[in-house]
Design an enzyme around this catalytic site. Structure first.
Site, PDB file in Angstrom:
ATOM      1  N   ASN A 159       0.991  -1.167   0.000  1.00  0.00           N
ATOM      2  CA  ASN A 159       0.060   0.163   0.294  1.00  0.00           C
ATOM      3  C   ASN A 159       0.612   1.088   0.071  1.00  0.00           C
ATOM      4  O   ASN A 159       0.591   2.218  -0.311  1.00  0.00           O
ATOM      5  CB  ASN A 159      -0.768   0.018   1.519  1.00  0.00           C
TER       6      ASN A 159
ATOM      7  N   ILE B  80       8.211   0.432  -2.346  1.00  0.00           N
ATOM      8  CA  ILE B  80       8.311   0.274  -3.247  1.00  0.00           C
ATOM      9  C   ILE B  80       7.483  -1.072  -3.715  1.00  0.00           C
ATOM     10  O   ILE B  80       7.028  -1.707  -4.533  1.00  0.00           O
ATOM     11  CB  ILE B  80       9.730  -1.192  -2.928  1.00  0.00           C
ATOM     12  N   GLY B  81       6.675  -1.723  -2.572  1.00  0.00           N
ATOM     13  CA  GLY B  81       5.366  -2.744  -3.083  1.00  0.00           C
ATOM     14  C   GLY B  81       4.741  -1.616  -3.970  1.00  0.00           C
ATOM     15  O   GLY B  81       3.666  -2.071  -4.508  1.00  0.00           O
TER      16      GLY B  81
ATOM     17  N   SER C 204      17.835  -8.479   0.607  1.00  0.00           N
ATOM     18  CA  SER C 204      18.498  -7.095   0.823  1.00  0.00           C
ATOM     19  C   SER C 204      19.910  -7.676   1.437  1.00  0.00           C
ATOM     20  O   SER C 204      20.627  -8.414   1.297  1.00  0.00           O
ATOM     21  CB  SER C 204      18.374  -6.644   2.136  1.00  0.00           C
TER      22      SER C 204
ATOM     23  N   TYR D 295      17.087  -7.493  11.648  1.00  0.00           N
ATOM     24  CA  TYR D 295      16.915  -7.489   9.921  1.00  0.00           C
ATOM     25  C   TYR D 295      17.450  -7.899   9.171  1.00  0.00           C
ATOM     26  O   TYR D 295      17.046  -9.158   7.904  1.00  0.00           O
ATOM     27  CB  TYR D 295      16.908  -5.521   9.613  1.00  0.00           C
TER      28      TYR D 295
END
Length: 423
Positions: free
Chosen positions: A127, A130-131, A255, A285
């Site tokens: 929403n 990048i998506g 990533s 992460y």
């Protein structure tokens, strides 16, 4: 931007012309000698073109019955087959392809001429950021998009924005609730996907992520970054496997930070999710992104016979998105480097490339950066550690959700572990 047909060795010598047959083969004609051949007069290689016309083109006949091509957007007409602009060499090996794009390429450029009508894609975390650019780019070319997010209001607003900005059909954009911090939500989402997309899925893009969170636990009693970025995506993928068919592409958005992941042997054996005592938000992460590459490789091997392609990628360094919203210092840092990083359209390019490029139709098990494959870290390529992480992940899911949809993989891990001990 690199074009696959721009290299000097592909330039035709004087008198030669490139033409096509209706079934997608390219041949070459010399107007001086009337010679006709199937191979390129310079490279000696055969070429093929897509079976379908580029997006926005239609084929018709002129008054004399000759084939005519019309670009619907502008009304321009030509007798030259527009598919010739997308001619590619036949490959001796599935990974035998040249780099067409680079770090400055946008998702729109990657999709130039590609018609995704009739394709079905599910994207997590789309929403914003990048998506969102990924969803917008695919929808612009006719793809049916199922936007899987937690914030339904933001998703509906995103759908309206995409329709407004791209003229995509609102009927092609649908939303579904998905909270990756809840494995129960993942299971419910997967069971609902069939009601929206019937019986198959062409593209699955695992994009959602969190970054820089303090130590928190989900309702499943797991560290949040680990579950949201990795474990819930793995569970969703395995639940959706029955919808995968020949040609389905599964895309793990990882990533370059995976190169800074750190695992201790004792840490792997006990738990692959960080505990409160050992927690580092950055390392959590990094590790989650490492796991995605490892699992993408394992699943690529498991599903190779089904012709399901599973790849992973890096979208871009320090791209300014909502990913950095967890702490004001991250927001400040990302803002400072923003002029030197990719735009959202550029950051979405590699995802879109891996999900749609024709030359990747049989490519699986690779890691991509800047729209081309590159070696992942040495740790990411360690198959033994990857299978250990896979086994522990499956057990974590089974302990909370049962063994439905994952039992065959649990059994396979047991067999592999048994074989490793006897060797």
């Amino acid at each position: 931007m690199h074009n696959i047909e721009s290299d000097s060795e592909d330039d035709l010598a004087g008198g030669w012309e490139q033409k096509s047959t209706e079934d997608g083969n390219v041949y070459f004609v010399n107007s001086c000698t009337n010679k006709v051949q199937w191979t390129h007069p310079t490279t000696g290689r055969k070429k093929v073109i897509p079976k379908e016309l580029p997006f926005g083109w239609i084929q018709t006949l002129d008054d004399s019955g000759k084939t005519l091509y019309v670009k619907q957007e502008t009304g321009s007409k030509t007798y030259v087959d527009p598919r010739l602009a997308f001619a590619t060499e036949e490959k001796a090996h599935v990974t035998d392809f040249r780099q067409r794009f680079d770090s400055s390429t946008t998702a729109f450029q990657v999709l130039h001429g590609i018609d995704l009508s009739g394709k079905y894609a599910l994207i997590t975390g789309c929403n914003s950021g990048i998506g969102y650019e990924t969803a917008k780019s695919l929808a612009r070319h006719g793809c049916n998009i199922l936007m899987a997010n937690r914030n339904m209001e933001a998703t509906q607003n995103a759908i309206k924005d995409i329709v407004r900005d791209t003229n995509a059909s609102e009927d092609n954009l649908k939303s579904i609730y998905l909270d990756l911090a809840s494995l129960d939500s993942v299971k419910k989402c997967a069971s609902s996907v069939k009601t929206v997309f019937a019986d198959h899925l062409d593209i699955l893009i695992l994009n959602a992520a969190v970054f820089g969170l303090p130590y928190t636990e989900t309702e499943d009693k797991l560290e949040t970054t680990f579950q949201v970025n990795y474990l819930a995506h793995l569970y969703l993928t395995l639940l959706l496997e029955p919808m995968f068919k020949k040609g389905t592409r599964v895309v793990f958005v990882s990533s370059e930070s995976h190169r800074f992941a750190y695992l201790k042997n004792v840490f792997i054996q006990q738990n692959i999710a960080m505990t409160k005592d050992t927690f580092s938000s950055m390392m959590a992460y990094n590790n989650s992104k490492l796991y995605m590459i490892m699992i993408a490789k394992i699943l690529s091997e498991e599903w190779k016979d089904k012709r399901v392609c599973v790849n992973s990628l890096h979208p871009g360094n320090l791209v300014y998105t909502n990913l950095c919203k967890s702490w004001w210092l991250y927001r400040l840092f990302f803002s400072m480097v923003r002029p030197f990083t990719k735009s959202l359209q550029q950051a979405a390019a590699t995802t879109v490339y891996v999900a749609t490029a024709s030359e990747l139709s049989a490519v699986t098990g690779l890691y991509f950066n800047n729209c081309f494959y590159c070696p992942a870290s040495e740790l990411a390529r360690d198959k033994d550690i990857a299978w250990e992480i896979f086994a522990i992940s499956l057990k974590m899911i089974a302990d909370r959700m049962g063994t439905d949809a994952i039992l065959k993989y649990i059994d396979k891990c047991k067999v592999k572990n048994s074989n490793d001990k006897t060797q």
